[in-house]
Design an enzyme around this catalytic site. Sequence first.
Site, PDB file in Angstrom:
ATOM      1  N   HIS A   1      -2.286  35.683  10.515  1.00 52.48           N
ATOM      2  CA  HIS A   1      -3.440  35.566   9.620  1.00 52.48           C
ATOM      3  C   HIS A   1      -4.699  35.584  10.470  1.00 52.48           C
ATOM      4  CE1 HIS A   1      -6.292  34.294   6.661  1.00 52.48           C
ATOM      5  NE2 HIS A   1      -6.467  33.098   7.194  1.00 52.48           N
TER       6      HIS A   1
ATOM      7  N   ASP B   1       0.040  56.211   9.474  1.00 44.42           N
ATOM      8  CA  ASP B   1       0.980  55.996  10.583  1.00 44.42           C
ATOM      9  C   ASP B   1       1.661  54.632  10.489  1.00 44.42           C
ATOM     10  OD1 ASP B   1       0.843  58.387  12.057  1.00 44.42           O
ATOM     11  OD2 ASP B   1      -0.934  57.753  13.150  1.00 44.42           O
TER      12      ASP B   1
ATOM     13  N   ASN C   1      -3.978  32.765  13.319  1.00 41.95           N
ATOM     14  CA  ASN C   1      -2.736  32.136  13.767  1.00 41.95           C
ATOM     15  C   ASN C   1      -1.597  33.124  13.629  1.00 41.95           C
ATOM     16  OD1 ASN C   1      -1.729  31.732  10.851  1.00 41.95           O
ATOM     17  ND2 ASN C   1      -3.631  30.548  10.876  1.00 41.95           N
TER      18      ASN C   1
ATOM     19  N   HIS D   1      -9.325  36.269  10.270  1.00 41.38           N
ATOM     20  CA  HIS D   1     -10.534  36.518   9.478  1.00 41.38           C
ATOM     21  C   HIS D   1     -11.283  37.717  10.074  1.00 41.38           C
ATOM     22  CE1 HIS D   1     -11.033  32.589   7.063  1.00 41.38           C
ATOM     23  NE2 HIS D   1      -9.810  32.601   7.545  1.00 41.38           N
TER      24      HIS D   1
ATOM     25  N   SER E   1      -2.962  25.032   9.478  1.00 42.82           N
ATOM     26  CA  SER E   1      -3.055  24.621   8.074  1.00 42.82           C
ATOM     27  C   SER E   1      -2.476  25.688   7.138  1.00 42.82           C
ATOM     28  CB  SER E   1      -4.514  24.316   7.709  1.00 42.82           C
ATOM     29  OG  SER E   1      -5.318  25.439   7.952  1.00 42.82           O
TER      30      SER E   1
END
Lengths: 242, 242, 242, 242
Positions: free
Chosen positions: B94, B119, B28, B96, B74
């Site tokens: 965020h 960099d 998200n 995974h 969430s």
Amino acid sequence: MLEELKKEVYEANMQLPKLDLVTFTWGNVSGIDRKKGLFVIKPSGVDYEKLTPEDMVVVNLKGEVVEGQLNPSSDTPTHTVLYNAFPEIGGIVHTHSPWAVSFAAANMDISPLSTTHADTFYGEIPVSDPLTKEEIETDYEGNTGKVIIRTFKERNIDPQAVPAVLVSQHGPFAWGATPAKAVYNAKVLEVAAQINYHALTLTHANINVPQYLLDKHYYRKHGAKAYYGQDNAESKNHAIRK
Amino acid sequence: MLEELKKEVYEANMQLPKLDLVTFTWGNVSGIDRKKGLFVIKPSGVDYEKLTPEDMVVVNLKGEVVEGQLNPSSDTPTHTVLYNAFPEIGGIVHTHSPWAVSFAAANMDISPLSTTHADTFYGEIPVSDPLTKEEIETDYEGNTGKVIIRTFKERNIDPQAVPAVLVSQHGPFAWGATPAKAVYNAKVLEVAAQINYHALTLTHANINVPQYLLDKHYYRKHGAKAYYGQDNAESKNHAIRK
Amino acid sequence: MLEELKKEVYEANMQLPKLDLVTFTWGNVSGIDRKKGLFVIKPSGVDYEKLTPEDMVVVNLKGEVVEGQLNPSSDTPTHTVLYNAFPEIGGIVHTHSPWAVSFAAANMDISPLSTTHADTFYGEIPVSDPLTKEEIETDYEGNTGKVIIRTFKERNIDPQAVPAVLVSQHGPFAWGATPAKAVYNAKVLEVAAQINYHALTLTHANINVPQYLLDKHYYRKHGAKAYYGQDNAESKNHAIRK
Amino acid sequence: MLEELKKEVYEANMQLPKLDLVTFTWGNVSGIDRKKGLFVIKPSGVDYEKLTPEDMVVVNLKGEVVEGQLNPSSDTPTHTVLYNAFPEIGGIVHTHSPWAVSFAAANMDISPLSTTHADTFYGEIPVSDPLTKEEIETDYEGNTGKVIIRTFKERNIDPQAVPAVLVSQHGPFAWGATPAKAVYNAKVLEVAAQINYHALTLTHANINVPQYLLDKHYYRKHGAKAYYGQDNAESKNHAIRK
């Protein structure tokens, strides 16, 4: 100015995402017109999706921009130094391709462990000496070129026989007779690094190819007796026709 | 309300599958309007293929939904805490992504081992302290944000210089001046993790980049003397024109 | 001449990039007409994107070109030797697929560690003896074929039950009843190598599959009692119909 | 007969290549109509590119084909046994996805090392006991199902909380409330295996997630208090609206 070369360099740059050699804008290809003493290079930090042949920047062998609205690649001084030192080469490429960078980060040469390597590189692809603090702080990109040259001299490596290097803790530069061949060499380097990673983590045996296998594969594709493909000197004679 | 920002956040979310940073809905992105004190975030568990700009949810800095039919991510409380603690940032992401999660699972920092890292990240990307049982059982997502802040304070890391973290045993959060830059930073993190995995399994030598190389690469792209690309302060002056 | 076979060989060659088995032009497939004693093979060094069925070269079992403007694959003598030695096979493929080459570089067999392997290969896929200096310097590609045959004889491996080999420090050759089946076997080899790399780096336990599991999976798909798929001898009888 | 379910099973099968879970035809999905006591399964050995909803085969809970011209998947007896033993499940999938097969080949459980795992699997994904010689030689596919059940019983694992298994030296089976959810679980298993491989080769520390983190993530997405997404019991209440 140099419209044909701009197109050639543009197309070589566009091969980088196609061959999975770049993330974002982290790569650049240049090509040189030796008669005019000018080279053409990708502009700095421009997305591949937005790049056009007209965006290419023309630079002379002092590293001065001769034509182009955009700023040239920040690695332009490295290209300049290499073109001056290696008069036989016609194209240069720099990428951050991840297998090659992994060996650069580990400060490890890419040893000749298979014919995939030997077909293109006549011996190990060296990791350069690290740049000193002074070399980094002043004229960093120019000194990157100088350290590459120094590494090849110190280790007595012929830059035509081994057309690539890993800059220590940084990443690969590759070169060749044309921009397209430089990109080809950068891809072979990436594949050789991938194979070496897996072979070296499978065994600690001495698995360098012997000199005679290196000779055989390198000279199948290079030099007066090359017979691979359709265009090499011996290609036509090698096939036995009834 | 905030139509431009919704579109910007939507497009940053759509970069996640394009950059191979998400599986299913596991990611998200949010973006903030600092003047209004409102941020826009992806709804929870909605497929990227079905997502539209209108699906974005508007949340205030107390974490309350102000507009939107759908439930927000969430992870909204984590975003809320980070926006309050890091007033300079304009976007948060965020994911995974699997290389970053591998380091989070191993509870290992991503050390600066190459210029690809330097960099973008001025030092190691820290793995956070583990959350305690209590922190997990009550206000988990809010406490995830608090642990991130605590980790940066304890270790004296500047969140603008190192715009990402690995939440221990969980995964990466990254941020930046805009949602798009947050996503860019999340991709660099993933590539840096991939390179580090391979370099660290090739050698046990000390291969952290020296401070002067970190300085050089970070400040080529950041701050008053940055000269990479077309838009940085020194970009135009850096190219030598004949 | 042999228009149907040319098309079949062309299409088998075009599967190589589709199945991620080749980089650039590093692969070739051939197919044989046993009645005429002629085989058809990809020309040397031609890009897959430019390849046409008409480019295929016709070669006899002495290795002489019988028809075709282009030079045949430089590996033609290896194909010739294998067709003469293995009369049951109808197609041969050579690639530099990276997982298989990693095992070839490490001089390691690909052991049967899972049913994915056992479904196609009835035992380990051997790495060949290294070629001697003399074998490399004279008639290299022909000697490559001879060393493959010698390896199978010395180790008493049936080339129909194990239709592939890793040439030491070089790469895989695979074969089958047709060109398409040879390519299929080359892909299974690549997947088996990928799985073995990860399994062997996870554990040092003895994880070879037992003989009875090898038997079960191999004979599910091969021989008089095969019942996998729609066309095998026992397929129809195996499904219990009410 | 069962046209809706055939379409659902067909579409779940077509997700396998899209999610990079199959090579060639090495995978199959089934779905059950519990009221009728019939399940629908992919035919054996048919290419995904050629598959149609009408090709699906209808089987009863004795494993007998009730409708369909083609032979059902050779793994049909495994599906039959699992549907009889696990009355809550509505879909089953088998693949040879390479990360999961690597752990199956190594005879290693996939331990819960990150929240990516814990979001879907409430504990380790077990590798089954090896099948004995006798179990392999007679009713192999049926015994595969029985060994899965035995493994879950012996280790006291709830097949609803851990909806997947690695069959020793073979590969994964996953299941779920629907065929689509079974495929989802098979993909999470593959990603969890990929992350675990890298985490386990980075460190030998004890990195299993603590029970309270496993609880938190699993119950965020499952059960009466689940609040992830748009449809779970607590989703609407979880978002704080101003």
